[in-house]
Structures are given as structure tokens and as C-alpha cells.
Write a protein that holds these residues in place. Structure first.
Motif, PDB file in Angstrom:
ATOM      1  N   PHE A 290      96.381  46.967  30.722  1.00  0.00           N
ATOM      2  CA  PHE A 290      95.089  46.857  30.052  1.00  0.00           C
ATOM      3  C   PHE A 290      94.685  48.214  29.491  1.00  0.00           C
ATOM      4  O   PHE A 290      95.170  49.261  29.922  1.00  0.00           O
ATOM      5  CB  PHE A 290      94.006  46.325  31.001  1.00  0.00           C
ATOM      6  CG  PHE A 290      93.705  47.208  32.176  1.00  0.00           C
ATOM      7  CD1 PHE A 290      92.739  48.211  32.104  1.00  0.00           C
ATOM      8  CD2 PHE A 290      94.380  47.037  33.374  1.00  0.00           C
ATOM      9  CE1 PHE A 290      92.459  49.026  33.188  1.00  0.00           C
ATOM     10  CE2 PHE A 290      94.113  47.844  34.477  1.00  0.00           C
ATOM     11  CZ  PHE A 290      93.148  48.845  34.381  1.00  0.00           C
ATOM     12  N   SER A 291      93.791  48.193  28.500  1.00  0.00           N
ATOM     13  CA  SER A 291      93.251  49.418  27.916  1.00  0.00           C
ATOM     14  C   SER A 291      91.738  49.280  27.807  1.00  0.00           C
ATOM     15  O   SER A 291      91.189  48.171  27.838  1.00  0.00           O
ATOM     16  CB  SER A 291      93.867  49.683  26.539  1.00  0.00           C
ATOM     17  OG  SER A 291      93.687  48.572  25.680  1.00  0.00           O
ATOM     18  N   LEU A 292      91.049  50.421  27.672  1.00  0.00           N
ATOM     19  CA  LEU A 292      89.592  50.455  27.713  1.00  0.00           C
ATOM     20  C   LEU A 292      89.015  51.111  26.470  1.00  0.00           C
ATOM     21  O   LEU A 292      89.593  52.055  25.924  1.00  0.00           O
ATOM     22  CB  LEU A 292      89.113  51.228  28.944  1.00  0.00           C
ATOM     23  CG  LEU A 292      89.632  50.770  30.310  1.00  0.00           C
ATOM     24  CD1 LEU A 292      89.158  51.736  31.384  1.00  0.00           C
ATOM     25  CD2 LEU A 292      89.178  49.354  30.609  1.00  0.00           C
ATOM     26  N   THR A 293      87.851  50.631  26.048  1.00  0.00           N
ATOM     27  CA  THR A 293      87.113  51.271  24.967  1.00  0.00           C
ATOM     28  C   THR A 293      86.319  52.456  25.489  1.00  0.00           C
ATOM     29  O   THR A 293      86.262  53.513  24.870  1.00  0.00           O
ATOM     30  CB  THR A 293      86.142  50.261  24.319  1.00  0.00           C
ATOM     31  OG1 THR A 293      86.884  49.137  23.868  1.00  0.00           O
ATOM     32  CG2 THR A 293      85.404  50.893  23.154  1.00  0.00           C
ATOM     33  N   ASN A 294      85.691  52.269  26.653  1.00  0.00           N
ATOM     34  CA  ASN A 294      84.868  53.301  27.268  1.00  0.00           C
ATOM     35  C   ASN A 294      85.249  53.467  28.728  1.00  0.00           C
ATOM     36  O   ASN A 294      85.890  52.591  29.326  1.00  0.00           O
ATOM     37  CB  ASN A 294      83.377  52.922  27.189  1.00  0.00           C
ATOM     38  CG  ASN A 294      82.901  52.710  25.772  1.00  0.00           C
ATOM     39  OD1 ASN A 294      83.002  53.607  24.945  1.00  0.00           O
ATOM     40  ND2 ASN A 294      82.393  51.519  25.487  1.00  0.00           N
ATOM     41  N   ASP A 295      84.860  54.593  29.317  1.00  0.00           N
ATOM     42  CA  ASP A 295      85.009  54.751  30.755  1.00  0.00           C
ATOM     43  C   ASP A 295      84.284  53.592  31.433  1.00  0.00           C
ATOM     44  O   ASP A 295      83.203  53.174  30.999  1.00  0.00           O
ATOM     45  CB  ASP A 295      84.403  56.066  31.226  1.00  0.00           C
ATOM     46  CG  ASP A 295      85.096  57.275  30.611  1.00  0.00           C
ATOM     47  OD1 ASP A 295      86.149  57.093  29.979  1.00  0.00           O
ATOM     48  OD2 ASP A 295      84.568  58.395  30.768  1.00  0.00           O
ATOM     49  N   ALA A 296      84.863  53.065  32.496  1.00  0.00           N
ATOM     50  CA  ALA A 296      84.273  51.868  33.098  1.00  0.00           C
ATOM     51  C   ALA A 296      84.657  51.753  34.559  1.00  0.00           C
ATOM     52  O   ALA A 296      85.699  52.257  34.995  1.00  0.00           O
ATOM     53  CB  ALA A 296      84.742  50.619  32.347  1.00  0.00           C
ATOM     54  N   ASN A 297      83.788  51.086  35.319  1.00  0.00           N
ATOM     55  CA  ASN A 297      84.150  50.630  36.653  1.00  0.00           C
ATOM     56  C   ASN A 297      84.965  49.356  36.477  1.00  0.00           C
ATOM     57  O   ASN A 297      84.454  48.344  35.990  1.00  0.00           O
ATOM     58  CB  ASN A 297      82.910  50.365  37.502  1.00  0.00           C
ATOM     59  CG  ASN A 297      82.218  51.656  37.903  1.00  0.00           C
ATOM     60  OD1 ASN A 297      82.875  52.614  38.299  1.00  0.00           O
ATOM     61  ND2 ASN A 297      80.899  51.689  37.799  1.00  0.00           N
ATOM     62  N   VAL A 298      86.224  49.410  36.859  1.00  0.00           N
ATOM     63  CA  VAL A 298      87.166  48.343  36.544  1.00  0.00           C
ATOM     64  C   VAL A 298      87.542  47.575  37.804  1.00  0.00           C
ATOM     65  O   VAL A 298      87.770  48.165  38.866  1.00  0.00           O
ATOM     66  CB  VAL A 298      88.441  48.924  35.896  1.00  0.00           C
ATOM     67  CG1 VAL A 298      89.484  47.832  35.676  1.00  0.00           C
ATOM     68  CG2 VAL A 298      88.093  49.596  34.577  1.00  0.00           C
ATOM     69  N   SER A 299      87.604  46.257  37.677  1.00  0.00           N
ATOM     70  CA  SER A 299      88.174  45.423  38.731  1.00  0.00           C
ATOM     71  C   SER A 299      89.243  44.538  38.115  1.00  0.00           C
ATOM     72  O   SER A 299      89.066  44.006  37.013  1.00  0.00           O
ATOM     73  CB  SER A 299      87.102  44.564  39.408  1.00  0.00           C
ATOM     74  OG  SER A 299      86.526  43.652  38.494  1.00  0.00           O
ATOM     75  N   LEU A 300      90.356  44.414  38.811  1.00  0.00           N
ATOM     76  CA  LEU A 300      91.441  43.530  38.397  1.00  0.00           C
ATOM     77  C   LEU A 300      91.806  42.693  39.613  1.00  0.00           C
ATOM     78  O   LEU A 300      92.346  43.205  40.593  1.00  0.00           O
ATOM     79  CB  LEU A 300      92.641  44.332  37.902  1.00  0.00           C
ATOM     80  CG  LEU A 300      93.853  43.522  37.432  1.00  0.00           C
ATOM     81  CD1 LEU A 300      93.486  42.615  36.262  1.00  0.00           C
ATOM     82  CD2 LEU A 300      94.999  44.451  37.031  1.00  0.00           C
ATOM     83  N   ASP A 301      91.475  41.400  39.559  1.00  0.00           N
ATOM     84  CA  ASP A 301      91.608  40.517  40.714  1.00  0.00           C
ATOM     85  C   ASP A 301      92.566  39.374  40.423  1.00  0.00           C
ATOM     86  O   ASP A 301      92.701  38.923  39.277  1.00  0.00           O
ATOM     87  CB  ASP A 301      90.245  39.934  41.102  1.00  0.00           C
ATOM     88  CG  ASP A 301      89.241  41.007  41.485  1.00  0.00           C
ATOM     89  OD1 ASP A 301      89.607  41.878  42.292  1.00  0.00           O
ATOM     90  OD2 ASP A 301      88.106  40.970  40.977  1.00  0.00           O
ATOM     91  N   ILE A 302      93.205  38.886  41.493  1.00  0.00           N
ATOM     92  CA  ILE A 302      94.106  37.739  41.415  1.00  0.00           C
ATOM     93  C   ILE A 302      93.439  36.541  42.081  1.00  0.00           C
ATOM     94  O   ILE A 302      92.921  36.652  43.200  1.00  0.00           O
ATOM     95  CB  ILE A 302      95.447  38.031  42.116  1.00  0.00           C
ATOM     96  CG1 ILE A 302      96.087  39.313  41.565  1.00  0.00           C
ATOM     97  CG2 ILE A 302      96.395  36.841  41.969  1.00  0.00           C
ATOM     98  CD1 ILE A 302      96.524  39.240  40.132  1.00  0.00           C
TER      99      ILE A 302
END
Length: 363
Positions: A290-302
Motif C-alpha cells: 500500500f501507499s499513502l498520500t499523507n502521513d497517517a495512523n494506519v491499520s491493516l487487518d485480516i
């Protein structure tokens, strides 16, 4: 993260008075790779052979393993993990294989796993000390026809838990975290135009010239954080390598792609994006990017098809800047147990952006 070189360490087990070679890595996963299953330690003379692979996570206390075997003289009646015992000696039953290796008709050749068994508590010391063996009992050899002694792979001189990079204000910023270090002098940085591992002699930045790359604690079981920034105006893959006290360089096999050109062309080219995992379907692991436009708090869940949360792969702040994040999922749940074959969904949430895609796990 994998490494291409390993070292040995000695573990003294005071409870048994036995000194054994072990592969214990502080706060990490200990692996057992391509161990041969045979009759050598049982003395049965059977020509049967097999292969054992496994990994032990000391955070969960689970040994996840798989095994294959061929040409047993009898059908399998039962199987256990035995110990504590040095190689060639006998020990009592410590843990039963759960679910067990198949028994009965048609089991003279076969396979099992991935399975997970609990080795927490006192059994952890036996396992990490090389004092456990898997014994396969058959109708022809009730005491066990073939066995494999679980001698762990040698530990890594440095255990890397995270490596990331971004581009901002004309500078590449690289960050990495080590969960433990053993005899580590410092780090070298490499960069390449393609995602092919560089040769060790083609160093871009060396710990010899940049103090930020020198080891903060050359023998430590605690987490260490490193970062370095430098100007760049082109896209490169970046690699990090550790250099030990014997001047042996080990390059980690995961790179970070930092896209300086995307920033230079303007922010209009930047956008949030969740890619389809590859490979898909997969076994044993797959990569989610994945890539981001802005700094972010990211979660990636299954999630499974019932909408139940299975595992969280990412849950922290990530930085934008044209770089792409690559996250590996090895088909396990939050307890380190292998999930069942089937359809799963992975969900990326970053600020107000949310996207979901489908992954298929096959055994």
C-alpha cells in the motif's frame, strides 16, 4: 526478516546440567529448517526418512511445524514430542502432536502440518536447548521407528523487526528497528535501481563514515531504533546490512523503494492505494502493498468471511513520501496458528481512506 548468514550460541541449561548448542533468539522466532527424520537415533535400522520444519514463537509459546515421511516399515500408531534428552538418548513424552500425525492404514508415507503445539513454561527451555525430539511410533516399531531431534537454526547476529523509508523535503529518510543485537559493529546502507540484492562490496553508506550507522548497543536483547537522512532526487531501492565483529556483512533480503521522482513531479501523483496481494491464491505467505498520500495512523487487518478479526498486520503511524509499504502475511491468526484454507479479506484504513480486498489461502 531473513538473513543470509547465521551464528551459533551456547545455552547452559542449569536444570539438567547439560550444555547444548541452541538457536535461541531473544524475544523472537526460533526456526528449525529441513531437519532430517530417520532411524539413526532409534536404532531400528529402518530405511524410512522424512523432513521436519518448524518455528517457535516465545511470545505465544507455540511451536508451529510440518513434517513429511516416506517408506515406513509399519503404519503409524502414535507420535509425540519427547524429552528432555540429548541427541541419541531417550526421554519421556513432553507434548503430544495436536492434532496428531495421521495413524492407521495408508500412513507409511505422508505428511502433516502446519500444526501448532504449546511449548510454554518449562518445556520452552528444553526445546530451545536442543533437548526435544519428535518420535513417530509404528506397528513395526512400538518404541518409535523414526525420530528427529529439534536442533534450532543458529541465531541471527541482529534481529530486524522493521525497516521503512520515505522522501521529504529533498531527503530520503530511512528508519529501522532491531529487536536484539549480538556482536554487531554497525550497519551499511545499499541502494539499487532494481529490486535485486546488491553485492556486499557495493556499499552506498558505511558505519565507518556515518556515526548514525554505528551500533547503539553491540550486545543487546532490547529494542534499538536507527534512522538516517540524506539528499536524493531519483528512485532507488534501499537495503540495510549489519556488520559483525568478524567483519562479516549480512544484507537483509527485504528492501524499501523510495520514490523521489514522484514528489518532484508534484503531489498530484500521490494517492492512497491498496494493491492486490501477491501471490494470490497463496501458500505459505503473501505480500500486501500500500501507499499513502499523507502521513497517517494506519491499520491493516485480516478478516474471515464471517467478519471476524483474524490478525492485525499493521497498527502504527506510517509516513507518506512516495514510498510503498510491503507487508507479509504468513497465513496465521493473532496467536500464530495457521488459519484454515479459504477466503479472507484484508482491510486498510489510513485517516479517512478505507479499502478492502480479497485473499485466498490454500493448503
Amino acid at each position: 526478516m531473513k538473513k543470509t548468514a547465521k551464528k551459533l550460541m551456547t545455552s547452559l541449561l542449569a536444570a539438567t546440567g547439560i550444555v547444548a548448542m541452541s538457536g535461541f533468539a531473544f524475544g523472537a522466532v526460533t526456526t528449525f529448517t529441513n531437519l532430517v527424520i530417520s532411524s539413526a537415533d532409534n536404532g531400528t535400522g529402518s530405511a524410512a526418512t522424512g523432513v521436519f520444519n518448524g518455528s517457535y514463537d516465545d511470545a505465544t509459546g507455540l511451536l508451529t511445524w510440518s513434517a513429511t515421511w516416506n517408506n515406513l516399515e509399519g503404519t503409524i500408531t502414535t507420535s509425540h514430542f519427547h524429552g528432555p534428552a540429548v541427541q541419541g538418548a531417550n526421554g519421556g513424552v513432553l507434548v503430544g502432536t495436536s492434532p496428531p500425525i495421521p495413524t492407521g492404514a495408508g500412513t507409511t508415507s505422508g505428511s502433516a502440518g502446519p500444526e501448532a503445539d504449546d511449548f510454554s513454561g518449562a518445556n520452552e527451555a528444553h526445546l530451545l536447548g536442543g533437548l526435544v525430539y519428535l518420535n513417530i511410533h509404528t506397528s513395526a516399531h512400538g518404541g518409535g521407528e523414526i525420530r528427529v531431534h529439534l536442533i534450532a537454526d543458529a541465531p541471527l547476529s541482529v534481529s530486524m523487526s522493521e525497516f521503512a523509508g520515505n522522501y521529504r523535503d529533498g531527503n530520503v529518510n530511512l528508519n529501522w528497528i532491531t529487536s536484539s543485537e549480538d556482536n554487531n559493529t554497525g550497519f551499511n546502507i545499499y541502494r539499487t535501481k532494481t529490486n535485486e540484492m546488491p553485492k556486499t562490496e557495493n556499499v552506498f553508506m558505511s558505519y565507518k563514515n556515518f556515526p548514525a550507522l554505528r551500533s547503539q548497543n553491540s550486545n543487546s536483547a532490547s529494542e534499538q531504533n536507527y534512522s538516517i537522512s540524506f539528499p536524493a532526487d531519483k528512485d532507488y531501492y534501499y537495503w540495510v546490512a549489519d556488520v559483525d565483529f568478524d567483519n562479516v556483512t549480512t544484507i537483509y533480503d527485504e528492501s524499501v523503494l523510495v520514490r523521489a521522482s514522484v514528489i518532484n513531479e508534484g503531489s498530484k501523483n500521490l494517492r492512497y492505494k491498496l494493491k492486490q496481494n501477491y501471490p494470490n491464491p497463496f501458500n505459505p505467505s503473501t505480500t500486501i502493498s500500500f501507499s499513502l498520500t499523507n502521513d497517517a495512523n494506519v491499520s491493516l487487518d485480516i478478516y474471515n468471511t464471517k467478519g471476524q478479526l483474524i490478525n492485525t498486520l499493521v497498527s502504527n503511524e506510517k509516513y507518506a513520501g512516495g514510498n510503498e509499504y510491503n507487508v507479509n502475511w504468513n497465513g496465521t491468526d493473532s496467536n500464530g496458528k495457521s488459519v484454515s484454507s479459504g477466503v479472507y479479506f484484508y482491510k486498510l484504513k489510513a485517516n479517512d481512506f478505507t479499502d478492502i480486498k480479497k485473499a485466498v489461502f490454500l493448503k
